[in-house]
Design a protein around this motif. Structure first.
Motif, mmCIF file in Angstrom:
data_model
loop_
_atom_site.group_PDB
_atom_site.id
_atom_site.type_symbol
_atom_site.label_atom_id
_atom_site.label_comp_id
_atom_site.label_asym_id
_atom_site.label_seq_id
_atom_site.Cartn_x
_atom_site.Cartn_y
_atom_site.Cartn_z
ATOM 1 N N THR A 143 -0.721 11.092 11.815
ATOM 2 C CA THR A 143 0.559 11.235 12.490
ATOM 3 C C THR A 143 1.433 12.219 11.724
ATOM 4 O O THR A 143 1.554 12.139 10.507
ATOM 5 N N GLY A 144 2.020 13.161 12.438
ATOM 6 C CA GLY A 144 2.938 14.102 11.815
ATOM 7 C C GLY A 144 2.327 15.429 11.422
ATOM 8 O O GLY A 144 3.047 16.338 11.016
ATOM 9 N N ASN A 145 1.008 15.582 11.516
ATOM 10 C CA ASN A 145 0.387 16.880 11.237
ATOM 11 C C ASN A 145 -0.926 16.984 12.013
ATOM 12 O O ASN A 145 -1.320 16.048 12.696
ATOM 13 N N ALA A 146 -1.590 18.112 11.894
ATOM 14 C CA ALA A 146 -2.797 18.363 12.685
ATOM 15 C C ALA A 146 -4.082 18.016 11.943
ATOM 16 O O ALA A 146 -5.163 18.373 12.402
ATOM 17 N N ILE A 147 -3.992 17.320 10.823
ATOM 18 C CA ILE A 147 -5.186 16.999 10.042
ATOM 19 C C ILE A 147 -6.045 15.989 10.786
ATOM 20 O O ILE A 147 -5.559 14.989 11.296
ATOM 21 N N ARG A 148 -7.335 16.289 10.842
ATOM 22 C CA ARG A 148 -8.331 15.365 11.371
ATOM 23 C C ARG A 148 -9.330 15.084 10.261
ATOM 24 O O ARG A 148 -9.871 16.005 9.661
ATOM 25 N N LEU A 149 -9.555 13.811 10.005
ATOM 26 C CA LEU A 149 -10.510 13.412 8.964
ATOM 27 C C LEU A 149 -11.788 12.926 9.632
ATOM 28 O O LEU A 149 -11.775 11.929 10.353
ATOM 29 N N LEU A 202 0.829 -1.211 0.000
ATOM 30 C CA LEU A 202 0.000 0.000 0.000
ATOM 31 C C LEU A 202 0.864 1.261 0.000
ATOM 32 O O LEU A 202 0.541 2.245 -0.672
ATOM 33 N N LYS A 203 1.963 1.245 0.724
ATOM 34 C CA LYS A 203 2.869 2.402 0.741
ATOM 35 C C LYS A 203 3.398 2.669 -0.668
ATOM 36 O O LYS A 203 3.463 3.819 -1.106
ATOM 37 N N LYS A 204 3.750 1.616 -1.404
ATOM 38 C CA LYS A 204 4.218 1.768 -2.788
ATOM 39 C C LYS A 204 3.115 2.345 -3.681
ATOM 40 O O LYS A 204 3.406 2.974 -4.694
ATOM 41 N N GLN A 205 1.847 2.115 -3.315
ATOM 42 C CA GLN A 205 0.710 2.631 -4.080
ATOM 43 C C GLN A 205 0.319 4.042 -3.652
ATOM 44 O O GLN A 205 -0.685 4.578 -4.105
ATOM 45 N N GLY A 206 1.104 4.650 -2.759
ATOM 46 C CA GLY A 206 0.857 6.041 -2.369
ATOM 47 C C GLY A 206 0.145 6.228 -1.050
ATOM 48 O O GLY A 206 -0.139 7.355 -0.654
ATOM 49 N N TYR A 207 -0.165 5.157 -0.349
ATOM 50 C CA TYR A 207 -0.828 5.254 0.952
ATOM 51 C C TYR A 207 0.252 5.443 2.021
ATOM 52 O O TYR A 207 0.639 4.511 2.707
ATOM 53 N N THR A 208 0.738 6.673 2.136
ATOM 54 C CA THR A 208 1.910 6.941 2.961
ATOM 55 C C THR A 208 1.594 7.510 4.336
ATOM 56 O O THR A 208 2.431 7.436 5.231
ATOM 57 N N ALA A 209 0.422 8.075 4.529
ATOM 58 C CA ALA A 209 0.070 8.637 5.839
ATOM 59 C C ALA A 209 -0.266 7.518 6.818
ATOM 60 O O ALA A 209 -0.736 6.455 6.419
ATOM 61 N N ASP A 210 -0.018 7.779 8.081
ATOM 62 C CA ASP A 210 -0.318 6.822 9.147
ATOM 63 C C ASP A 210 -1.468 7.398 9.970
ATOM 64 O O ASP A 210 -1.280 8.359 10.704
ATOM 65 N N PHE A 211 -2.658 6.808 9.823
ATOM 66 C CA PHE A 211 -3.831 7.316 10.520
ATOM 67 C C PHE A 211 -4.002 6.633 11.872
ATOM 68 O O PHE A 211 -3.710 5.447 12.034
ATOM 69 N N ASN A 212 -4.491 7.404 12.824
ATOM 70 C CA ASN A 212 -4.857 6.886 14.140
ATOM 71 C C ASN A 212 -6.353 7.088 14.325
ATOM 72 O O ASN A 212 -6.920 8.074 13.878
ATOM 73 N N LEU A 213 -6.971 6.168 15.017
ATOM 74 C CA LEU A 213 -8.415 6.139 15.167
ATOM 75 C C LEU A 213 -8.847 6.802 16.467
ATOM 76 O O LEU A 213 -8.321 6.500 17.534
ATOM 77 N N ALA A 214 -9.803 7.721 16.350
ATOM 78 C CA ALA A 214 -10.484 8.297 17.501
ATOM 79 C C ALA A 214 -11.956 7.943 17.356
ATOM 80 O O ALA A 214 -12.387 7.439 16.324
ATOM 81 N N ALA A 215 -12.730 8.191 18.378
ATOM 82 C CA ALA A 215 -14.143 7.804 18.346
ATOM 83 C C ALA A 215 -14.900 8.469 17.204
ATOM 84 O O ALA A 215 -15.785 7.862 16.603
ATOM 85 N N THR A 216 -14.541 9.722 16.850
ATOM 86 C CA THR A 216 -15.314 10.470 15.857
ATOM 87 C C THR A 216 -14.529 10.874 14.621
ATOM 88 O O THR A 216 -15.090 11.462 13.706
#
Length: 99
Positions: free
Chosen positions: A30-36, A11-25
């Motif tokens: 990781t590494g920036n302030a973006i919340r999705l 997946l990283k080779k396919q461009g999925y480079t961000a590391d997401f962490n799960l919150a309830a909502t």
């Protein structure tokens, strides 16, 4: 792809480079302030892994993209008894759907 690490590497080779962490909502990046929040992303693919004998080894990998933030990454979460408690909106958002 048979292992969690092989899947993440592919997946990283396919461009999925961000590391997401799960919150309830939301998902945080990781590494920036973006919340999705649920309307900000789609699950492009998901992969489920089961341990050979221990249910605690179950995991799911989500390949996630956000057109709004021009961002692609992965989220690894426990599956079944080891999954995190989530809001209904996040559960719906984590189901694979067309972009």
């Amino acid at each position: 792809m048979t292992t969690l690490s092989e899947t993440l590497a592919t997946l990283k080779k396919q461009g999925y480079t961000a590391d997401f962490n799960l919150a309830a909502t939301h998902l945080s990046c990781t590494g920036n302030a973006i919340r999705l929040f649920p309307d900000d992303f789609v699950v492009d693919q998901h992969f489920r892994f089961e341990g050979p004998s221990d249910p605690a080894d179950e995991a799911v990998v989500y390949a996630i993209s956000s057109a709004r933030f021009n961002l692609k990454g992965t989220l690894v979460n426990g599956y079944g008894p080891s999954s995190d408690a989530l809001a209904d909106e996040m559960i719906k958002a984590l189901r694979e759907r067309p972009a």
